[in-house]
Design a protein around this motif. Structure first.
Motif, short mmCIF file in Angstrom:
data_model
loop_
_atom_site.label_atom_id
_atom_site.label_comp_id
_atom_site.label_asym_id
_atom_site.label_seq_id
_atom_site.Cartn_x
_atom_site.Cartn_y
_atom_site.Cartn_z
N LYS A 76 -21.21 24.63 2.21
CA LYS A 76 -19.93 25.27 2.46
C LYS A 76 -18.84 24.51 3.39
O LYS A 76 -19.08 23.87 4.32
N ILE B 138 -19.90 38.87 -1.01
CA ILE B 138 -20.16 37.75 0.01
C ILE B 138 -21.21 38.18 0.91
O ILE B 138 -20.95 39.51 1.64
N ARG C 21 -30.86 34.51 1.93
CA ARG C 21 -29.73 33.87 1.27
C ARG C 21 -30.33 33.38 0.14
O ARG C 21 -29.75 33.55 -1.21
N LYS D 219 -28.32 34.78 -3.37
CA LYS D 219 -28.32 33.51 -4.45
C LYS D 219 -28.43 34.07 -5.69
O LYS D 219 -27.61 33.84 -7.11
N GLU E 193 -22.50 34.11 -2.31
CA GLU E 193 -22.31 32.96 -1.61
C GLU E 193 -22.48 33.78 -0.22
O GLU E 193 -22.12 34.87 0.19
N THR E 194 -23.39 32.88 0.46
CA THR E 194 -23.65 33.20 1.19
C THR E 194 -22.71 32.31 2.72
O THR E 194 -22.95 31.27 2.65
N PHE F 9 -14.82 30.83 -0.81
CA PHE F 9 -15.96 30.91 -1.08
C PHE F 9 -15.33 30.79 -3.00
O PHE F 9 -13.93 30.77 -3.44
N LYS F 10 -16.51 30.97 -3.95
CA LYS F 10 -16.08 31.16 -5.29
C LYS F 10 -15.00 32.09 -5.53
O LYS F 10 -14.22 33.09 -4.41
#
Length: 594
Positions: free
Chosen positions: A8, A51, A94, A98, A103-104, A212-213
């Motif tokens: 992360k 998220i 998580r 996923k 994402e976490t 994040f993405k």
């Protein structure tokens, strides 16, 4: 400066900020006004990035599970908590996220350490920091109990290093394994509203930003309650100032938006009180400081994850624009974890609140234990055993309870006050205390025994703060003012409950029907059996938390000739040894009358 941990990447905010804030983020619902439970599950939109946020609060070093028969070890009758199970539950959550392409981030709202069981406290809470590292915690706000051993020690929790504490001589042992130095927290402490005095520098960074993405960024602002100076030992926060939560957080919003950040979550160590404590996944009739804070935080803030009150709730409180905003809390001791699904619009980069959901999940014990946490706990259980298992005395009843009678006096409160009065470490220049005062909030559990035998570990469960005893001079007039402060000011009718001090050497009567400021019945106060005289100076003893005016007792700050003695837990243990076996005495020091 970038920080990479657990895959992360975080962007850290600057230390210098203007005004300060408060808040914490978690849940949303559909509402037109007021406080409500969250909406029915919304369908994720393909134009949004989902998220996962996982949040805990008020862990207080509870590494091992608490007995399921105690309130600390269950949620509505379901056994809950324990670091081994919490770690597994976090990994399961998580993995589920996923699998859905999410994402976490894992965050907390303070009091991860402090007021901890001996398993952690005996090692200055280093085991708990190590456990949080193993669990993949990313960031947390500071709580009031993070200051229990002082802010310098809190900096060590972040940065690492060992204390020269005598290798366990005082029932504490930093870095007990000489081959392994304490490395500090992999996660980041945040303290937006905690400043060095007379500067604009915060103790820790005010916020952190997670990337994040799909280019999404979420900012996490971390704060503790502004009232922290009134509930911690003054020496632990000397040189610091604490600012208003709302003003602090709101002042940071423009700074974050200039960076192109629209998704903002507050991690706030302040909370509320639902009218039904069992409604852990809603918030019926919620009251307390968090309600006003949430109503006044900038509408740009999207969620508030809270703590401090040890309550569990999941609801919406409308923001100043009358829009619903998520507010959550995950109970305490690792019994609950809050899962939030933030739904972020890919075009605006802002949270779509009506598609943001939260769920308070009980940390049940029907899953495998996390092996890394089991190894850590087993290591420290072995190291603490010699300290914990030492028998210091016996009691003639199975337990000495902290349960109050109608006057709010308890058998255990009397025992602790008697121990303080008998402790000679606070005697100076021949001035021996004749009255003792103990705050009820500092009595953290009943005094249990093993067939009558009491160990140091069992005594420590009762008094886990390592406060010092302090003797001082107070006049009769000051003592009268002190007794009235049990029912007025911060402890008045608007408070959740009165804070009636547990006492030794003094008796009095109070009238629940009388007005605040006049509840102590005139002429009822006696010291050593003699009527209190306003102009007479009496030597009293208490702990350093109360000595500094903690828990809403400023009368202690007016006392003179203060002298610091030894640790309260040592005085308690020595008293049990000197009065072996101990039989609980009657609760006849405080009475109800008119």
């Amino acid at each position: 400066m970038a920080f990479t941990g657990r895959d992360k990447t975080w962007l850290r905010g600057p230390r210098a900020v203007g005004l300060l804030a408060a808040g914490a983020a978690v849940v949303l619902g559909l509402a037109t006004g007021g406080t409500v439970t969250q909406a029915a599950p919304a369908k994720p939109k393909p134009t949004h990035t989902q998220i996962q946020l996982l949040s805990i609060n008020d862990f207080h070093g509870n590494l091992a599970p608490n007995p399921a028969t105690s309130s600390s070890g269950n949620v509505n009758g379901t056994p809950a908590g324990g670091a081994e199970y919490l770690a597994t539950q976090l990994e399961m959550l998580r993995a589920s996220a996923k699998a859905q392409g999410q994402e976490t981030a894992t965050v907390a709202a303070g009091d991860l350490i402090g007021a901890s069981p001996l398993l952690s406290a005996a090692f200055h809470d280093e085991p708990t920091i190590e456990a949080m590292n193993e669990m993949g915690l990313d960031a947390t706000s500071v709580g009031n109990h993070e200051f229990d051993e002082g802010w310098h020690e809190l900096l060590r929790m972040q940065k690492g290093g060992c204390l020269n504490d005598g290798d366990g001589q005082n029932n504490q042992n930093s870095c007990p394994d000489p081959k392994n130095e304490f490395k500090g927290a992999d996660f980041e402490y945040l303290s937006a509203n905690v400043f060095y005095e007379n500067t604009k520098k915060t103790l820790f960074r005010p916020y952190t930003v997670k990337k994040f993405k799909d280019g999404q960024k979420v900012a996490f602002i971390g704060m503790t309650l502004e009232n922290t100076p009134n509930i911690v030992t003054k020496s632990g926060i000397a040189g610091l100032t604490f600012t208003d939560e709302v003003a602090t957080a709101n002042a940071l919003v423009p700074e974050l938006r200039k960076q192109g950040i629209e998704s903002i979550v507050v991690l706030l160590h302040e909370g509320g009180f639902p009218s039904d404590p069992k409604a852990y996944n809603s918030c019926p009739g919620i009251s307390g400081p968090v309600t006003e804070i949430a109503k006044n935080l900038d509408p740009a803030i999207d969620a508030v994850l809270t703590g401090h009150t040890h309550a569990a709730y999941n609801c919406s409180i409308n923001d100043p624009a009358n829009k619903p905003r998520l507010v959550t809390s995950a109970s305490s001791f690792g019994k609950i974890v809050t899962e939030v699904r933030l739904s972020i619009d890919n075009a605006t980069h802002d949270v779509d609140r009506l598609n943001t959901l939260a769920n308070n999940k009980i940390v049940t014990q029907d899953v495998p234990k996390d092996p890394a946490l089991t190894k850590l706990i087993t290591k420290y259980q072995t190291l603490v055993a010699p300290i914990e298992s030492k028998v210091i005395g016996h009691i003639t009843t199975p337990t000495v309870v902290r349960t109050n009678d109608d006057s709010l006096e308890s058998p255990l409160g009397n025992l602790i006050a008697d121990a303080q009065l008998a402790d000679t470490s606070a005697v100076t220049n021949g001035k021996t205390p004749v009255v003792a005062f103990m705050n009820p909030g500092g009595i953290r559990g009943d005094l249990a025994s093993n067939g009558g035998a009491v160990t140091f570990g069992q005594a420590f469960t009762v008094q886990p703060f390592n406060n010092y005893l302090v003797s001082m001079d107070m006049t009769g007039t000051q003592i009268k003012a002190l007794l009235e402060q049990q029912f007025s000011g911060l402890n008045g009718p608007e408070a959740p409950k009165f804070k009636v001090l547990q006492v030794a050497g003094i008796t009095y009567t109070w009238n629940p029907a009388a007005a605040a400021g006049s509840k102590v019945v005139p002429g009822s106060i006696k010291i050593a059996g003699q009527p209190l005289v306003d102009s007479t100076t009496y030597r009293i003893v208490t702990n350093n938390f109360l000595s500094d005016g903690g828990d809403g007792f400023p009368a202690f700050t007016t006392a003179t000739d203060k002298f610091f003695g030894g640790l309260d837990i040592d005085g308690f243990a020595n008293y049990l040894t000197a009065h072996d076996p101990y039989t609980p005495v009657a609760t006849d020091r405080i009475s109800i009358g008119s």
